[in-house]
Design a protein around this motif. Structure first.
Motif, PDB file in Angstrom:
ATOM      1  N   ARG A  92      -6.074 -16.978  20.294  1.00  0.00           N
ATOM      2  CA  ARG A  92      -6.462 -17.899  21.350  1.00  0.00           C
ATOM      3  C   ARG A  92      -6.895 -19.247  20.781  1.00  0.00           C
ATOM      4  NH1 ARG A  92      -7.324 -16.026  26.387  1.00  0.00           N
ATOM      5  NH2 ARG A  92      -8.941 -17.573  26.768  1.00  0.00           N
ATOM      6  N   GLN A  93      -7.606 -19.186  19.653  1.00  0.00           N
ATOM      7  CA  GLN A  93      -8.045 -20.433  19.030  1.00  0.00           C
ATOM      8  C   GLN A  93      -6.838 -21.252  18.566  1.00  0.00           C
ATOM      9  OE1 GLN A  93     -11.185 -21.378  19.132  1.00  0.00           O
ATOM     10  NE2 GLN A  93     -10.676 -23.355  18.236  1.00  0.00           N
ATOM     11  N   ALA A  94      -5.866 -20.556  17.985  1.00  0.00           N
ATOM     12  CA  ALA A  94      -4.652 -21.250  17.516  1.00  0.00           C
ATOM     13  C   ALA A  94      -3.882 -21.833  18.695  1.00  0.00           C
ATOM     14  CB  ALA A  94      -3.765 -20.286  16.732  1.00  0.00           C
ATOM     15  N   LEU A  95      -3.816 -21.061  19.791  1.00  0.00           N
ATOM     16  CA  LEU A  95      -3.118 -21.537  20.967  1.00  0.00           C
ATOM     17  C   LEU A  95      -3.809 -22.754  21.554  1.00  0.00           C
ATOM     18  CD1 LEU A  95      -0.802 -21.030  22.964  1.00  0.00           C
ATOM     19  CD2 LEU A  95      -2.320 -19.485  24.219  1.00  0.00           C
ATOM     20  N   LEU A  96      -5.152 -22.702  21.615  1.00  0.00           N
ATOM     21  CA  LEU A  96      -5.903 -23.829  22.149  1.00  0.00           C
ATOM     22  C   LEU A  96      -5.691 -25.080  21.296  1.00  0.00           C
ATOM     23  CD1 LEU A  96      -7.939 -25.003  24.163  1.00  0.00           C
ATOM     24  CD2 LEU A  96      -9.781 -24.141  22.672  1.00  0.00           C
ATOM     25  N   GLN A  97      -5.722 -24.905  19.977  1.00  0.00           N
ATOM     26  CA  GLN A  97      -5.534 -26.056  19.090  1.00  0.00           C
ATOM     27  C   GLN A  97      -4.143 -26.678  19.294  1.00  0.00           C
ATOM     28  OE1 GLN A  97      -7.789 -27.577  17.223  1.00  0.00           O
ATOM     29  NE2 GLN A  97      -9.292 -26.089  18.015  1.00  0.00           N
ATOM     30  N   THR A  98      -3.165 -25.801  19.489  1.00  0.00           N
ATOM     31  CA  THR A  98      -1.801 -26.300  19.730  1.00  0.00           C
ATOM     32  C   THR A  98      -1.738 -27.143  21.000  1.00  0.00           C
ATOM     33  OG1 THR A  98      -0.837 -24.383  18.607  1.00  0.00           O
ATOM     34  CG2 THR A  98       0.595 -25.604  20.093  1.00  0.00           C
ATOM     35  N   GLU A  99      -2.363 -26.632  22.064  1.00  0.00           N
ATOM     36  CA  GLU A  99      -2.326 -27.358  23.329  1.00  0.00           C
ATOM     37  C   GLU A  99      -3.151 -28.637  23.263  1.00  0.00           C
ATOM     38  OE1 GLU A  99      -0.279 -26.763  25.529  1.00  0.00           O
ATOM     39  OE2 GLU A  99       0.357 -24.757  24.956  1.00  0.00           O
TER      40      GLU A  99
ATOM     41  N   TYR B 222       1.558 -26.076  31.825  1.00  0.00           N
ATOM     42  CA  TYR B 222       1.582 -25.235  30.618  1.00  0.00           C
ATOM     43  C   TYR B 222       2.311 -23.925  30.937  1.00  0.00           C
ATOM     44  CZ  TYR B 222      -2.146 -28.437  29.286  1.00  0.00           C
ATOM     45  OH  TYR B 222      -2.869 -29.564  29.012  1.00  0.00           O
ATOM     46  N   GLU B 223       2.815 -23.303  29.908  1.00  0.00           N
ATOM     47  CA  GLU B 223       3.462 -22.001  30.049  1.00  0.00           C
ATOM     48  C   GLU B 223       2.494 -20.883  29.679  1.00  0.00           C
ATOM     49  OE1 GLU B 223       6.343 -20.990  31.138  1.00  0.00           O
ATOM     50  OE2 GLU B 223       7.365 -22.920  31.431  1.00  0.00           O
ATOM     51  N   ASP B 224       2.232 -20.004  30.626  1.00  0.00           N
ATOM     52  CA  ASP B 224       1.563 -18.725  30.373  1.00  0.00           C
ATOM     53  C   ASP B 224       0.189 -18.869  29.699  1.00  0.00           C
ATOM     54  OD1 ASP B 224       1.535 -16.058  30.802  1.00  0.00           O
ATOM     55  OD2 ASP B 224       2.717 -15.524  29.035  1.00  0.00           O
ATOM     56  N   LEU B 225      -0.680 -19.733  30.231  1.00  0.00           N
ATOM     57  CA  LEU B 225      -2.067 -19.800  29.778  1.00  0.00           C
ATOM     58  C   LEU B 225      -2.953 -19.121  30.815  1.00  0.00           C
ATOM     59  CD1 LEU B 225      -2.640 -23.389  28.301  1.00  0.00           C
ATOM     60  CD2 LEU B 225      -1.834 -21.321  27.156  1.00  0.00           C
ATOM     61  N   ASP B 226      -4.132 -18.680  30.371  1.00  0.00           N
ATOM     62  CA  ASP B 226      -5.046 -18.077  31.323  1.00  0.00           C
ATOM     63  C   ASP B 226      -6.092 -19.091  31.778  1.00  0.00           C
ATOM     64  OD1 ASP B 226      -6.981 -18.260  29.327  1.00  0.00           O
ATOM     65  OD2 ASP B 226      -6.760 -16.176  28.707  1.00  0.00           O
ATOM     66  N   THR B 227      -6.937 -18.671  32.736  1.00  0.00           N
ATOM     67  CA  THR B 227      -7.924 -19.572  33.342  1.00  0.00           C
ATOM     68  C   THR B 227      -8.872 -20.143  32.304  1.00  0.00           C
ATOM     69  OG1 THR B 227      -7.800 -18.208  35.327  1.00  0.00           O
ATOM     70  CG2 THR B 227      -9.619 -19.759  35.197  1.00  0.00           C
ATOM     71  N   ASP B 228      -9.345 -19.314  31.394  1.00  0.00           N
ATOM     72  CA  ASP B 228     -10.334 -19.758  30.415  1.00  0.00           C
ATOM     73  C   ASP B 228      -9.779 -20.887  29.537  1.00  0.00           C
ATOM     74  OD1 ASP B 228     -12.921 -19.457  29.098  1.00  0.00           O
ATOM     75  OD2 ASP B 228     -11.770 -18.716  27.395  1.00  0.00           O
ATOM     76  N   LEU B 229      -8.542 -20.746  29.088  1.00  0.00           N
ATOM     77  CA  LEU B 229      -7.949 -21.789  28.240  1.00  0.00           C
ATOM     78  C   LEU B 229      -7.740 -23.083  29.035  1.00  0.00           C
ATOM     79  CD1 LEU B 229      -5.381 -19.725  26.162  1.00  0.00           C
ATOM     80  CD2 LEU B 229      -7.404 -20.890  25.298  1.00  0.00           C
ATOM     81  N   LEU B 230      -7.318 -22.952  30.300  1.00  0.00           N
ATOM     82  CA  LEU B 230      -7.170 -24.142  31.126  1.00  0.00           C
ATOM     83  C   LEU B 230      -8.498 -24.868  31.288  1.00  0.00           C
ATOM     84  CD1 LEU B 230      -4.755 -22.952  33.975  1.00  0.00           C
ATOM     85  CD2 LEU B 230      -4.194 -24.380  32.010  1.00  0.00           C
ATOM     86  N   ARG B 231      -9.559 -24.102  31.475  1.00  0.00           N
ATOM     87  CA  ARG B 231     -10.877 -24.725  31.639  1.00  0.00           C
ATOM     88  C   ARG B 231     -11.326 -25.422  30.352  1.00  0.00           C
ATOM     89  NH1 ARG B 231     -14.109 -20.098  35.177  1.00  0.00           N
ATOM     90  NH2 ARG B 231     -13.088 -20.567  37.178  1.00  0.00           N
ATOM     91  N   GLN B 232     -11.028 -24.824  29.208  1.00  0.00           N
ATOM     92  CA  GLN B 232     -11.401 -25.474  27.949  1.00  0.00           C
ATOM     93  C   GLN B 232     -10.651 -26.801  27.786  1.00  0.00           C
ATOM     94  OE1 GLN B 232     -11.888 -22.995  24.362  1.00  0.00           O
ATOM     95  NE2 GLN B 232     -11.593 -21.204  25.683  1.00  0.00           N
TER      96      GLN B 232
END
Length: 880
Positions: free
Chosen positions: A749-756, A780-790
């Motif tokens: 998740r951390q890697a995905l967040l950094q990418t976005e 975005y493709e296939d992210l969850d609520t928490d990542l969108l909020r971050q």
């Protein structure tokens, strides 16, 4: 007049009428045995059948201090000196015994000599035509003629209804002095202010009124009197309101202490602590009498009182749960003589604490939204809150409409009740349209005619599983048949049968019907009408004709499984009562060969420890192999035996009582084992909530539990083999694997967040500016609520006045998270309304708070067009 505590006044009253030959009854329940009333609202309610001539009283004189609840004037509670939801009514009653000549002097003597009220301050009112009562006041009591006031029907005539027993009444008034006057020059006895305070009402039930309004003297005249203990106490203790008596003052003072205010310091804080004190008294007694919070009936009233108390606590800035700290004061003032407050102390505390915490979360969220809507309405010059808004608060957030009305009233607004009702009706229409209900007609007319002609089917199944019976009728889809042939289905009515028809939660029996050249499989057995039994059969061989004599054989193994589960429900009911409290009542059940389902009222999920204790108690009775016996008796005898009954169930004159020796006794028409040892292992599989205050336990016994045990053993063997561990180490191994999985997920998740976030610069470059607000839209493709909020938090950090609209989708669904900064909200932006508007374009629901909201649903509509319309929506919001 000497100061006296309320407890002494209560005891003086009851003892006084015991001296007059009355039997003292303890207070009856707040839940009356009367389908026309939700609560016991007066002392006469428990004796109503005697007054109406429906039952013969066991005594002719009675006296009580009766617990009562009234909620018709709930909005006045705390605003006046006398309005309450819970109160005690002191009463004395005569069933065809003493009448006016006795009760009027007794009442005068009690108040002036026993209590010590000044007779020179006393007045009596009588009905305008009641010369008899007026003469008794003047000649027997010695009250001056100018102190006997004649009033009309509205004030001094009592009736049980438009038709039935009725009669004049006489009220005793006490002059509290000019300090209590309304100040009107016309203030006199009969005025609604508190100067001439009504203390006691004596009802003379002497007529029967027919439909034409004609009054006919009753053969037996009755007396019903009522005097509020709270009101009497305020007079004797010489205080300005009931809330300053010793019945309330400890509770009021404790509430003031918690809130850091002084009683009398201001009308707002005084109102709040009065409401809290009144509602908590009512709440404690209602729970003690078995009422639990729900969305209907008595449970709805309880929930409303609890929520109003919590809400008034918030007005005193009591943000944390506080009601539990006040319960000891309720006990201290009322547990003697009401021992139920101590007996159910734990249940009362648990219900109050759970409901307060639940509603605290609702109140926080709903109040914020409502205050914003009130502000918007007032800024636009409106005087009425939208019914749609009130409904959304109610439907989406569980915010009671009564509370919405109350808060709006305090802000000088009304609520669009018509709009609210229309929104409610639209929701009901949607629910009706989406529900797919089927209705299989049973041919009720044919069955009714058959039941009238043939009478009930003789049931032999308590003693046998095989019997011979004659076919009285064949039907299909409610139509009588003259024959049923091989391969066809039919409904068969026999004159006598061993088959149990579905009733009381127990499923119908299956088995066979056979005769000369005939074989039919019984797929179900039902009661289509009254006690008529219908066997739903499929003809396997031959032809079935009316009048045929058949051998009826129940599937004994299946019946055995059902019997085990049915007796288990009785054991389970008693075990739940022992573990959770006497408030537990059965609310429904299903008894089948595969298992049992038991519905009951309780206010919180069972803990694993409670489930284990219930299971242990039931299996303990199984191991004791207790005899299970049945007997037929009348309903009153069954109640005297302590038999439990379904509250909603209607019982005839004769009832069947099933007893597990020394453990449980219930009214039940089902089939049962002969001894608990036949049940085998009982296993509770699930406890779940199915509604407000309702829970459901699913369990098995006997062969079903054996199959479950074998399946669990197989799974355990396979899992331990797969993980190459011994069963004892399985939990430790599983915990280790889960922790390893969580660590890998966090890294991913951390890697995905950094990418976005690396893409964020490009995203914000394409932002739109609407006035002083930045609108950032990204997909975005296939992210969850928490990542969108971050990601949204990152945007807020860059732009203090901004709105982020962040969308994602997978193969089936999409999600849009909308986040607005405080500065943007101050300029008119409302994320929740944006979500609702966006949802309308996308064909789904959306909503939330001003700062954060979301929209989601099935991915059927392209997102690009609706998302591109967001800047225009923001612009419209900012215009006002």
């Amino acid at each position: 007049m000497q100061w006296q505590p309320a407890a002494k006044l209560r005891e003086q009253f009851l003892s006084y009428f015991e001296e007059k030959g009355s039997r003292r009854y303890p207070s009856f329940s707040l839940v009356p045995d009367d389908p026309t009333l939700l609560f016991t609202i007066a002392g006469m309610v428990p004796f109503k059948p005697y007054f109406l001539g429906l039952k013969t009283p066991e005594v002719t004189r009675a006296t009580t201090a009766q617990k009562c609840v009234r909620t018709n004037d709930i909005d006045n509670v705390g605003r006046t000196a006398r309005h309450h939801t819970f109160f005690e009514m002191l009463g004395n009653f005569s069933f065809g015994d003493y009448f006016k000549a006795e009760v009027i002097p007794w009442a005068w003597t009690f108040l002036t000599e026993r209590v010590g009220l000044d007779p020179n301050r006393m007045y009596a009112t009588v009905y305008r035509d009641d010369d008899e009562a007026a003469d008794i006041w003047r000649n027997s009591v010695g009250l001056a003629a100018d102190r006997v006031i004649r009033l009309g029907e509205e004030d001094n005539f009592w009736a049980a209804g438009p038709v039935g027993p009725c009669g004049p009444c006489s009220e005793l008034l006490y002059d509290q002095g000019p300090a209590f006057s309304c100040g009107s020059p016309d203030c006199a006895p009969g005025c609604s202010c508190d100067r001439y305070l009504e203390i006691w009402n004596l009802v003379f039930m002497q007529f029967n009124r027919d439909e034409a309004g004609v009054l006919t003297p009753l053969p037996k005249k009755n007396i019903d009197t009522g005097m509020g203990l709270e009101r009497l106490s305020s007079v004797v203790q010489q205080v300005k309101s009931d809330f300053e008596t010793d019945l309330f003052r400890p509770l009021v003072d404790k509430a003031c202490s918690l809130a850091g205010v002084s009683y009398g310091a201001g009308p707002g804080s005084d109102l709040a602590v009065r409401v809290i004190a009144d509602h908590l008294r009512a709440t404690a007694f209602m729970i003690a009498d078995g009422i639990l919070p729900s969305n209907e009936g008595t449970g709805y009233v309880l929930r409303r009182l609890l929520r109003r108390a919590v809400r008034f606590g918030r007005l005193l800035d009591l943000r944390e749960p506080f009601l539990l700290e006040l319960l000891p004061q309720v006990e201290a003032t009322l547990a003697d003589p009401y021992q139920e407050l101590l007996r159910y102390r734990s249940t009362i505390a648990q219900v109050v604490d759970l409901e307060e915490r639940r509603f605290g979360r609702t109140l926080e969220q709903g109040s914020d939204l409502l205050e914003q809507e009130i502000g918007c309405t007032k800024r636009s010059g409106g005087k009425e809150l939208s019914g749609e808004v009130a409904f959304e608060l109610y439907d989406t957030y569980g915010f009671p409409v009564e509370l919405t009305e109350e808060m709006c009233s305090e802000a000088g607004l009304s609520v669009d009740q018509k709009g609210f009702a229309q929104a409610m009706e639209r929701q009901k229409e949607r629910a009706r349209a989406s529900s797919k209900q089927t209705c299989a007609t049973m041919g009720s007319n044919a069955y009714t005619e058959l039941a009238d002609r043939q009478g009930p089917t003789v049931f032999l199944g308590y003693e046998m599983e095989e019997a011979r019976g004659t076919v009285l009728a064949l039907l299909r889809d409610g139509v009588l048949l003259d024959r049923a042939e091989e391969g066809e289905t039919a409904e068969v009515v026999l004159d006598r049968t061993p088959f149990y028809a579905e009733r009381g939660g127990q499923v119908g029996d299956q088995g066979t019907l056979s005769g000369e050249g005939l074989e039919a499989e019984v797929e179900d057995t039902v009661h289509p009408c009254g006690d008529l039994v219908a066997h739903r059969v499929r003809i396997r061989k031959g032809v079935l004709l009316p009048g045929a004599t058949l051998e009826a054989r129940v599937d004994g193994a299946r019946r055995g499984d059902i019997r085990r589960h049915h007796t288990t429900t009785h054991l389970l009911h008693e075990a739940l009562t022992q573990v959770l409290g006497d408030h537990v009542r059965q609310a429904g059940s299903l008894v089948s060969p595969e298992g049992l389902r038991f519905d009951y009222n309780h206010f919180a999920p069972l803990t694993p420890e409670q489930i284990q204790e219930v299971e242990d108690r039931v299996n303990e009775q199984v191991l004791k192999n207790l005899p299970v016996t049945t007997r037929e008796t009348d309903l009153e005898t069954a109640k005297a035996l302590g038999a439990k009954a379904l509250f909603e169930e209607k019982y005839g004159e004769r009832v069947r009582v099933v007893s597990v020796e020394g453990y449980s006794t219930e009214l039940c028409g089902g089939t049962h084992v002969c001894a608990t040892g036949e049940i085998g292992l009982v296993k509770v599989h699930k406890d779940e909530g199915i509604g407000a205050g309702l829970r459901r336990i699913q369990a098995t016994s006997g062969r079903a539990s054996l199959r479950w045990s074998q399946e669990v053993s197989t799974v355990l063997r396979d899992v331990t083999s797969l993980l190459t561990v011994d069963p004892d180490a399985l939990c430790e191994k599983t915990a280790s694997l889960l922790e390893e999985h969580k660590a890998l997920e966090r890294k991913w998740r951390q890697a995905l967040l950094q990418t976005e976030l690396m893409r964020l610069d490009a995203v914000v470059m394409g932002r739109k500016r609407v006035g002083d607000v930045e609108v950032v839209i990204s997909f975005y493709e296939d992210l969850d609520t928490d990542l969108l909020r971050q990601i949204g938090d990152q945007v807020k950090g860059r732009f203090p006045s901004s709105v982020s609209v962040l969308a994602t989708k997978n193969a089936e669904k999409f999600l849009v998270v909308i986040m607005a900064t405080d500065e943007a909200v101050a300029k008119g932006v409302h994320a929740g309304k944006l979500a609702k508007s966006l949802g309308a374009l996308l064909g789904c629901n959306g909503g939330g708070k001003p700062q954060m909201a979301q929209v989601g649903g099935k991915f059927t509509t392209p997102l690009k067009g609706p998302l591109e319309s967001v800047p225009q929506m923001v612009a419209e919001q900012m215009k006002g």
